[in-house]
Design an enzyme around this catalytic site. Structure first.
Site, PDB file in Angstrom:
ATOM      1  CG  HIS A 471      45.479  25.344  45.244  1.00 20.97           C
ATOM      2  ND1 HIS A 471      46.437  26.179  44.734  1.00 20.97           N
ATOM      3  CD2 HIS A 471      44.697  26.136  46.041  1.00 20.97           C
ATOM      4  CE1 HIS A 471      46.265  27.401  45.197  1.00 20.97           C
ATOM      5  NE2 HIS A 471      45.202  27.408  45.997  1.00 20.97           N
ATOM      6  CD  GLU A 472      41.478  25.346  48.094  1.00 20.51           C
ATOM      7  OE1 GLU A 472      41.664  25.721  49.274  1.00 20.51           O
ATOM      8  OE2 GLU A 472      41.442  26.141  47.128  1.00 20.51           O
ATOM      9  CG  HIS A 475      45.323  27.045  51.101  1.00 17.94           C
ATOM     10  ND1 HIS A 475      46.156  28.137  51.216  1.00 17.94           N
ATOM     11  CD2 HIS A 475      44.680  27.197  49.903  1.00 17.94           C
ATOM     12  CE1 HIS A 475      46.015  28.912  50.149  1.00 17.94           C
ATOM     13  NE2 HIS A 475      45.134  28.361  49.335  1.00 17.94           N
ATOM     14  CG  HIS A 478      50.438  27.585  55.630  1.00 19.18           C
ATOM     15  ND1 HIS A 478      50.332  28.721  54.857  1.00 19.18           N
ATOM     16  CD2 HIS A 478      51.391  27.867  56.548  1.00 19.18           C
ATOM     17  CE1 HIS A 478      51.178  29.631  55.273  1.00 19.18           C
ATOM     18  NE2 HIS A 478      51.833  29.144  56.306  1.00 19.18           N
TER      19      HIS A 478
END
Length: 684
Positions: A471-472, A475, A478
């Site tokens: 999940h991290e 980020h 991105h």
């Protein structure tokens, strides 16, 4: 006058990608560097507003984008450390900075002369043919208007005072929470009280105790309510102690109470919203997000709460039956029993013990052969560890990221382990942000809070920690892939209720067959995760989703309830626990056996982080995520052409366009909620 030669923060770093020389930076360097940054930024803004030339995009908006380079660099350097390695000296600086930062940026956003120039450019924005500059004008004008730039002088003075007080309070909330999280860690001298834990978990607990000079074992707390070890601990008394310690953080009567802090935060946020012309803080926040209004958020949360509570009740009954039919004495299910009983049901119904899967999830292998492998397959990028480059803490690892042709992208830093100086939870932040205007490559950081094993032992992750790592890293991608002109649009600078979308999409690769087979290998034998376990994981995909959805929705609803109060109503609330009970009753999620993922006194996301009135954004973004996962499944999954489409149309645009437009460009239509309902078992 500050001597630049004696302060490494005042000169550009000559290290790879401008990585700050943390080994040379002392805590005493930060405040002088901030003071220099404030002064430089004020002078640059003053030069813009003092210009006698008519306002143009170049002499106003571009000049504003170029300003504050020193302050931005110092801020990102400092706040990386203050969240991940906050010594007492750093905490003191953080508290001193909070009102100074608030006052500084209020001085810019509320500057009447600057607002007048921005408004003039905004009125003529139609003449800008390039969409990114036009969008920048719109976003800057909206930000200043919502911040109160159009208020009279008296109202602006009141607003500044509110903002400065709020900055102090949110810093105090985080400081109290960190102190209580450390102080309430559980110390055990008898390992029989920790029966059920594996050898690795016991060694981690022993190492944690040793770091504090204690004999025996220390169980440190996590940010969320439910501790991962609750699933394994056989001693009901120990489970109860662990749950009690977790829920006691910040409560009235404790050593570091947060109840009075959060009540003042709620009241002042409501007063500020009223000053800005909004009914509530939630109305203020959502007006600047894709949701648009608290009513839209409430409608979605209520729509999901009914089936979630229904499914959770069925799960609760199943857990109680397992307890009643067990060989041990029967007892009524409590919140601290849920995770433990869940594993019993999972084992009985799916022949699956998730706690026993840890040997297949060795951290370095998950990172390199899972997280990095999926990113390379999708986007063609490569990762090279730079052991010659130091970060801000010895545990933080640095990786250089390149395109498939060898051209540089930036640096990725992973800080995996928990420590007393690190705040709870997991997050991504940027040390540098990509922009063509600044000619900068990104440096992004992922922080987790995994227990550190004893020296020489492997780091074995739980399935939840594997999910958090993927999940991290979504980020991080991105932040690494955004290719924008202006710093304001770099990386994850998007609407709050969109920012979780790319990170949630990246979780899909955890179970993707070729990815899972590549990283889920036994730490000792190298054998892949057995196919029957993979099938059980797939079969149990919606198992316990009633609980997971309910505990999340309860927290999201608490956030909305607090921040939907008017100023008058907020002034009447004095009992935090009673307010929580009433709010959860209102949405049908008041169940003592399923407490919110975060209760108010340790709800850092909304009372010391950036998610106030925005914790709903995870489920809001998950609508886009689930629909995107469906698209990948229909179009060949882990393929370069799919990755390129997602990268160019979503990740690559950063915040340079309306995020829903970016989604439509990618998907070809608005998002459909059906895949989310199916994923969470909420269809019937």
């Amino acid at each position: 006058m500050t001597d630049a030669s004696a302060n490494p923060l005042l000169t550009l770093s000559d290290r790879p990608y401008g990585l700050p020389p943390y080994d040379l930076i002392e805590s005493s360097h930060y405040l002088p560097a901030f003071e220099a940054g404030f002064a430089e930024h004020r002078a640059q803004i003053a030069a813009i507003t003092a210009s006698e030339e008519p306002a143009t995009f170049e002499n106003t908006l571009v000049a504003w984008e170029r300003s504050g380079e020193l302050l931005g660099r110092v801020s990102r350097t400092f706040y990386t450390v203050s969240s991940a390695d906050a010594t007492a000296a750093i905490q003191e600086i953080d508290e001193l900075l909070a009102p100074l930062m608030s006052a500084h940026f209020d001085g810019i956003l509320l500057d009447s002369a600057l607002y007048k120039r921005v408004s003039a450019v905004h009125a003529e924005r139609g003449a800008l043919t390039d969409p990114e500059p036009r969008y920048l004008v719109e976003r800057r004008f909206t930000a200043m208007t919502r911040a109160g730039a159009g208020l009279n002088d008296e109202a602006k003075r009141d607003l500044r005072e509110l903002n400065q007080r709020l900055s102090v309070l949110t810093t105090s909330f985080e400081k109290n929470l960190l102190a209580d999280t450390n102080d309430l860690a559980l110390h055990f001298t008898d390992d029989s009280e920790l029966s059920g834990l594996g050898s690795g978990e016991l060694q981690s607990a022993k190492a944690a105790a040793g770091e504090r000079g204690l004999e025996g074992y220390l169980i440190t707390l996590r940010l969320f309510t439910g501790h991962p070890l609750l699933a394994s601990l056989t001693s009901r008394e120990t489970r109860a102690k662990l749950m009690h310690a977790s829920r006691a953080r910040g409560t009235a009567g404790g050593a570091h109470p947060n109840d009075h802090v959060l009540l003042e935060i709620v009241r002042l946020r409501a007063e500020r919203a009223e000053l800005l012309g909004f009914e509530s803080h939630a109305a203020f926040i959502t007006s600047g997000e894709t949701a648009g209004s608290p009513d839209a958020v409430a409608a979605m949360l209520r729509r999901l709460a009914v089936p979630a509570a229904r499914n959770a009740a069925a799960e609760q009954s199943a857990l109680q039956r397992i307890i009643d039919e067990g060989v041990d004495e029967s007892y009524p299910l409590k919140a601290y029993d849920w995770a433990y009983a869940t594993e019993k049901v999972r084992a009985a119904e799916y022949d699956l013990d998730t706690a026993a899967l840890r040997p297949w999830f060795e951290a370095n292998r998950v990172l390199k052969d899972g997280v990095f492998f999926a990113a390379s397959a999708l986007y063609g990028v490569t990762f090279t560890e730079r052991e010659d480059v130091g970060a801000y803490h010895p545990d933080a690892r640095v990786f250089e990221v390149h395109e498939s042709d060898g051209s540089p992208i930036g640096l990725f830093i992973l800080d995996l382990y928990t420590r007393d100086s690190k705040r709870g939870g997991a997050w991504m932040n940027s040390i540098t942000v990509q922009s063509a205007l600044g000619d900068e490559h990104p440096i992004v950081v992922n922080n987790l809070n995994v227990s550190k094993p004893a020296e020489g032992e492997p780091t074995l992750l739980t399935l939840d920690e594997v999910t958090t790592l993927f999940h991290e890293f979504g980020h991080a991608l991105h932040g690494l892939f955004a290719r924008v002109t202006f710093p304001s649009f770099g990386g994850t600078n998007v609407f709050r209720d969109f920012v979780e979308f790319p990170s949630q999409v990246n979780e899909m690769w955890i179970y993707w067959p070729e990815v899972l087979q590549n990283y889920a290998r036994h730490v000792e034998t190298g054998a892949p995760l057995p196919q029957e376990i993979v099938e059980s994981l797939t079969a149990s995909a919606v198992f316990n989703e009633g609980f997971a959805t309910s505990e999340y929705l309860a927290a999201a609803w608490l956030d909305q309830a607090w921040h939907s109060l008017s100023a008058a109503d907020a002034a009447t609330v004095s009992d935090v626990a009673a307010f929580e009970r009433d709010a959860l009753d209102d949405i049908g999620l008041q169940n003592p056996v399923i407490p919110p993922r975060y209760s108010s006194t340790y709800f850092a996301h909304v009372f010391s982080g950036g998610y106030s009135a925005g914790y709903y954004s995870y489920i809001w973004s998950e609508v886009l995520d689930a629909d995107t996962v469906k698209w990948f499944g229909e179009n060949g999954g882990l393929a370069l052409e799919n990755g390129e489409r997602f990268r160019s149309l979503v990740l690559g645009v950063g915040g340079s366009q309306n995020p829903l437009d970016a989604f439509r460009n990618f998907r070809g239509r608005d998002a459909d909620i059906a895949p989310l309902l199916e994923r969470r078992g909420l269809t019937s």
